[in-house]
Design a protein around this motif. Sequence first.
Motif, PDB file in Angstrom:
ATOM      1  N   THR A 150      82.795  55.690  37.759  1.00 11.99           N
ATOM      2  CA  THR A 150      81.937  54.934  36.842  1.00 11.99           C
ATOM      3  C   THR A 150      82.751  53.932  36.028  1.00 11.99           C
ATOM      4  OG1 THR A 150      80.288  56.649  36.780  1.00 11.99           O
ATOM      5  CG2 THR A 150      80.376  55.215  34.860  1.00 11.99           C
ATOM      6  N   TYR A 151      83.923  54.351  35.631  1.00 13.56           N
ATOM      7  CA  TYR A 151      84.829  53.483  34.864  1.00 13.56           C
ATOM      8  C   TYR A 151      85.113  52.216  35.691  1.00 13.56           C
ATOM      9  CZ  TYR A 151      88.499  53.332  31.178  1.00 13.56           C
ATOM     10  OH  TYR A 151      89.275  53.055  30.096  1.00 13.56           O
ATOM     11  N   LEU A 152      85.354  52.430  36.989  1.00 14.49           N
ATOM     12  CA  LEU A 152      85.649  51.302  37.873  1.00 14.49           C
ATOM     13  C   LEU A 152      84.410  50.409  38.054  1.00 14.49           C
ATOM     14  CD1 LEU A 152      87.736  49.945  39.779  1.00 14.49           C
ATOM     15  CD2 LEU A 152      86.802  51.358  41.612  1.00 14.49           C
ATOM     16  N   CYS A 153      83.249  51.036  38.278  1.00 10.51           N
ATOM     17  CA  CYS A 153      82.013  50.239  38.438  1.00 10.51           C
ATOM     18  C   CYS A 153      81.766  49.405  37.181  1.00 10.51           C
ATOM     19  CB  CYS A 153      80.810  51.145  38.684  1.00 10.51           C
ATOM     20  SG  CYS A 153      80.855  51.948  40.285  1.00 10.51           S
ATOM     21  N   LEU A 154      81.967  50.016  36.013  1.00  9.37           N
ATOM     22  CA  LEU A 154      81.755  49.279  34.760  1.00  9.37           C
ATOM     23  C   LEU A 154      82.748  48.127  34.651  1.00  9.37           C
ATOM     24  CD1 LEU A 154      81.244  52.304  32.343  1.00  9.37           C
ATOM     25  CD2 LEU A 154      79.516  50.660  33.019  1.00  9.37           C
ATOM     26  N   HIS A 155      83.978  48.396  35.071  1.00  9.91           N
ATOM     27  CA  HIS A 155      85.009  47.361  35.036  1.00  9.91           C
ATOM     28  C   HIS A 155      84.568  46.186  35.919  1.00  9.91           C
ATOM     29  CE1 HIS A 155      89.119  45.699  34.893  1.00  9.91           C
ATOM     30  NE2 HIS A 155      88.879  45.370  36.156  1.00  9.91           N
ATOM     31  N   ILE A 156      84.065  46.516  37.110  1.00  9.13           N
ATOM     32  CA  ILE A 156      83.662  45.456  38.045  1.00  9.13           C
ATOM     33  C   ILE A 156      82.505  44.636  37.477  1.00  9.13           C
ATOM     34  CG2 ILE A 156      82.648  45.032  40.338  1.00  9.13           C
ATOM     35  CD1 ILE A 156      84.387  47.485  41.288  1.00  9.13           C
ATOM     36  N   VAL A 157      81.484  45.306  36.944  1.00 13.83           N
ATOM     37  CA  VAL A 157      80.346  44.510  36.444  1.00 13.83           C
ATOM     38  C   VAL A 157      80.695  43.729  35.180  1.00 13.83           C
ATOM     39  CG1 VAL A 157      78.548  45.923  37.508  1.00 13.83           C
ATOM     40  CG2 VAL A 157      79.208  46.398  35.167  1.00 13.83           C
ATOM     41  N   MET A 158      81.653  44.233  34.430  1.00  9.78           N
ATOM     42  CA  MET A 158      81.987  43.524  33.186  1.00  9.78           C
ATOM     43  C   MET A 158      83.027  42.421  33.395  1.00  9.78           C
ATOM     44  SD  MET A 158      81.974  46.662  30.567  1.00  9.78           S
ATOM     45  CE  MET A 158      81.401  46.208  28.949  1.00  9.78           C
ATOM     46  N   HIS A 159      83.804  42.541  34.461  1.00  7.58           N
ATOM     47  CA  HIS A 159      84.877  41.572  34.647  1.00  7.58           C
ATOM     48  C   HIS A 159      84.614  40.590  35.786  1.00  7.58           C
ATOM     49  CE1 HIS A 159      86.847  44.550  32.135  1.00  7.58           C
ATOM     50  NE2 HIS A 159      87.717  43.627  31.811  1.00  7.58           N
ATOM     51  N   THR A 160      83.431  40.683  36.411  1.00  8.91           N
ATOM     52  CA  THR A 160      83.098  39.702  37.446  1.00  8.91           C
ATOM     53  C   THR A 160      81.805  39.008  37.014  1.00  8.91           C
ATOM     54  OG1 THR A 160      81.723  41.222  38.705  1.00  8.91           O
ATOM     55  CG2 THR A 160      84.049  41.139  39.307  1.00  8.91           C
ATOM     56  N   ASN A 161      81.385  38.068  37.837  1.00  7.39           N
ATOM     57  CA  ASN A 161      80.198  37.294  37.489  1.00  7.39           C
ATOM     58  C   ASN A 161      78.938  37.910  38.099  1.00  7.39           C
ATOM     59  OD1 ASN A 161      79.272  35.068  36.108  1.00  7.39           O
ATOM     60  ND2 ASN A 161      79.052  33.882  38.010  1.00  7.39           N
ATOM     61  N   ILE A 162      79.096  39.100  38.693  1.00  8.72           N
ATOM     62  CA  ILE A 162      78.027  39.660  39.517  1.00  8.72           C
ATOM     63  C   ILE A 162      76.667  39.728  38.795  1.00  8.72           C
ATOM     64  CG2 ILE A 162      78.784  42.079  39.100  1.00  8.72           C
ATOM     65  CD1 ILE A 162      77.528  41.182  42.438  1.00  8.72           C
ATOM     66  N   GLU A 231      92.761  55.991  42.194  1.00  5.67           N
ATOM     67  CA  GLU A 231      93.729  54.970  42.603  1.00  5.67           C
ATOM     68  C   GLU A 231      93.218  53.554  42.318  1.00  5.67           C
ATOM     69  OE1 GLU A 231      95.450  54.014  46.862  1.00  5.67           O
ATOM     70  OE2 GLU A 231      95.360  56.171  46.458  1.00  5.67           O
ATOM     71  N   GLU A 232      91.946  53.323  42.680  1.00  4.73           N
ATOM     72  CA  GLU A 232      91.371  51.983  42.492  1.00  4.73           C
ATOM     73  C   GLU A 232      91.279  51.624  41.015  1.00  4.73           C
ATOM     74  OE1 GLU A 232      90.701  49.662  44.799  1.00  4.73           O
ATOM     75  OE2 GLU A 232      91.631  51.086  46.176  1.00  4.73           O
ATOM     76  N   LEU A 233      90.969  52.622  40.188  1.00  6.89           N
ATOM     77  CA  LEU A 233      90.872  52.352  38.746  1.00  6.89           C
ATOM     78  C   LEU A 233      92.241  51.962  38.190  1.00  6.89           C
ATOM     79  CD1 LEU A 233      89.178  52.381  36.104  1.00  6.89           C
ATOM     80  CD2 LEU A 233      89.907  54.749  35.793  1.00  6.89           C
ATOM     81  N   ALA A 234      93.270  52.725  38.617  1.00  6.89           N
ATOM     82  CA  ALA A 234      94.624  52.425  38.150  1.00  6.89           C
ATOM     83  C   ALA A 234      95.013  51.000  38.539  1.00  6.89           C
ATOM     84  CB  ALA A 234      95.606  53.437  38.734  1.00  6.89           C
ATOM     85  N   LYS A 235      94.611  50.590  39.745  1.00  5.32           N
ATOM     86  CA  LYS A 235      94.927  49.230  40.210  1.00  5.32           C
ATOM     87  C   LYS A 235      94.171  48.204  39.375  1.00  5.32           C
ATOM     88  CE  LYS A 235      95.535  49.776  45.059  1.00  5.32           C
ATOM     89  NZ  LYS A 235      94.690  49.694  46.230  1.00  5.32           N
ATOM     90  N   ALA A 236      92.868  48.443  39.207  1.00 13.09           N
ATOM     91  CA  ALA A 236      92.021  47.472  38.487  1.00 13.09           C
ATOM     92  C   ALA A 236      92.485  47.298  37.052  1.00 13.09           C
ATOM     93  CB  ALA A 236      90.569  47.928  38.525  1.00 13.09           C
ATOM     94  N   LYS A 237      92.899  48.395  36.430  1.00 11.74           N
ATOM     95  CA  LYS A 237      93.308  48.324  35.016  1.00 11.74           C
ATOM     96  C   LYS A 237      94.807  48.049  34.875  1.00 11.74           C
ATOM     97  CE  LYS A 237      89.332  49.525  33.075  1.00 11.74           C
ATOM     98  NZ  LYS A 237      88.565  48.586  32.262  1.00 11.74           N
ATOM     99  N   ASP A 238      95.514  48.139  35.993  1.00 12.87           N
ATOM    100  CA  ASP A 238      96.955  47.981  35.999  1.00 12.87           C
ATOM    101  C   ASP A 238      97.629  48.931  34.993  1.00 12.87           C
ATOM    102  OD1 ASP A 238      99.365  46.999  36.753  1.00 12.87           O
ATOM    103  OD2 ASP A 238      99.342  45.266  35.396  1.00 12.87           O
TER     104      ASP A 238
END
Length: 480
Positions: A150-162, A231-238
């Motif tokens: 969920t953290y990753l999904c939220l990151h994607i919707v908040m940080h992209t133009n989707i 893993e994906e969350l760690a990548k997205a948030k660096d």
Amino acid sequence: MASDLHFVLFPLMQQGHMIPMIDIARILAHHHQATVTIITTPVNANRFRPTIERAIKAKLKIQVVELQLPLAEVGLPEGCENFDTIPSFDLFVKLYAAMDMLEKPAENVLQGLNPPPSCIVSDNQFPWTTDLARKFNIPRLVFHGPGCFTYLCLHIVMHTNILNEIESNEDYFVVPGIKDRIEVTKAQASGWGKVETKEMVEFFSRMKVAEEGADGIVVNSFQELEPNYVEELAKAKDKKVWCIGPVSLHNTSFLDLSERGNKAGINEHDCIKWLDKKEAGSVIFVCLGSMANISTEQIFELGLGLELSKVPFIWCIRNTTEESDKWLLEYEERVKERGLVVRGWAPQVLILSHKAVGGFVTHCGWNSTLEGVSAGVPMVTYPCFADQFFNERFIIDVLKIGVSVREHDNTGVLVKKENIKTAVERIMDKEGDGKVRRNRAKEFGEMAKRAMEEGGSSHFNMKLMIQDIIEQLAKFTKQN
Ligand code: UDP
């Protein structure tokens, strides 16, 4: 050594954030002999006082420091120290304003700590703790609430133009760039972090900056539940992501389980006696968390749906009206052979861990989701707001252990008794799809328990996290 460390915890004043932080505090002090200071306000401290007193009696190095929120100054009534006591969403901003004013008093507390602080673990909604950590030259980890998916999904919707590309609130879209095919509506995806006022826009951008400045992310989840997403969350948030849960499993004594979060609205012994008389896996537990307020009409539909299903149930209701109270009296009389109604606070983890419980109707708050997973039970999903819609998708599409009360997106629309009945019957079904979901849920429950045991992934991650803090501290000291 971990025992030389002093963690300072800033839990957000909301049950879904505070409860896991109190568990984290006790895990740090118990398994790793660290010193822990929890900073909160008097009303909130009262809710977990017995738990902390027991921990202190058991010689854990834990203390709670109470700070007074300037409620009158921001225009909130006395005692409004938790989001669940705030009458409406638009007043949340006032509590945020009061929380902001805790920065200086918190700095004074840290100044006087002995041993001196070595790490801050703070909810993301205290953005000023980043500056505080810098002043004291110590790392700051962020604890945010949801799991990695969920953290990753939220990151994607908040940080992209989707979201801007989707026309209407009811339109579905596929969350881009993730392994599973996840479809949600625009309304469901933007229910978290609604930023309608100038103050909230400003607050959210400070939260974002504070998160970027954090020295790691602590997540109440476990590696085996969502390996890809960790893993994906760690990548997205660096950033390093430490999955250290399910922290609710740290509670094993009857008192810790029954008093977790608040004083229960039922005598816990009576509740257990009631469950003891039921067959293994036969009862469904219904609880919609600490924040969701459902309408009187919805209470009727939910109650009638449970009644129609013929499944034994414990139903926790937190908000009633004069009308629903009257209705409930007759209702309880009608269903008394197989239904138990709890008003107020239910000892959720105690109930879920009883062998008679075989299903859970949940609003899909992250803690409840993980507590359902830990108990090894399949779930009927009934999300109400915020990140709960993504958690619902996680339960249904990723874990495949749930059934929704909604056939399609009709968020905000009354869920009819027939839908409740059908979803409850499907989840409690011992054959076919029901059996497959139940077996999968059981397996996740076993994995969750293993993760928290000595040598399990979460236990090990906590050790790695502590090691990392020690290394970061050494670097900070060298730099100054
Ligand atoms: N909870 C409980 N009894 C209740 C309601 C909630 O023990 O009657 C606990 C539940 O076990 C969970 C937390 O409160 O740990 C709720 O957090 P969650 O993230 O599920 O939802 P929220 O309340 O934040 O919407």
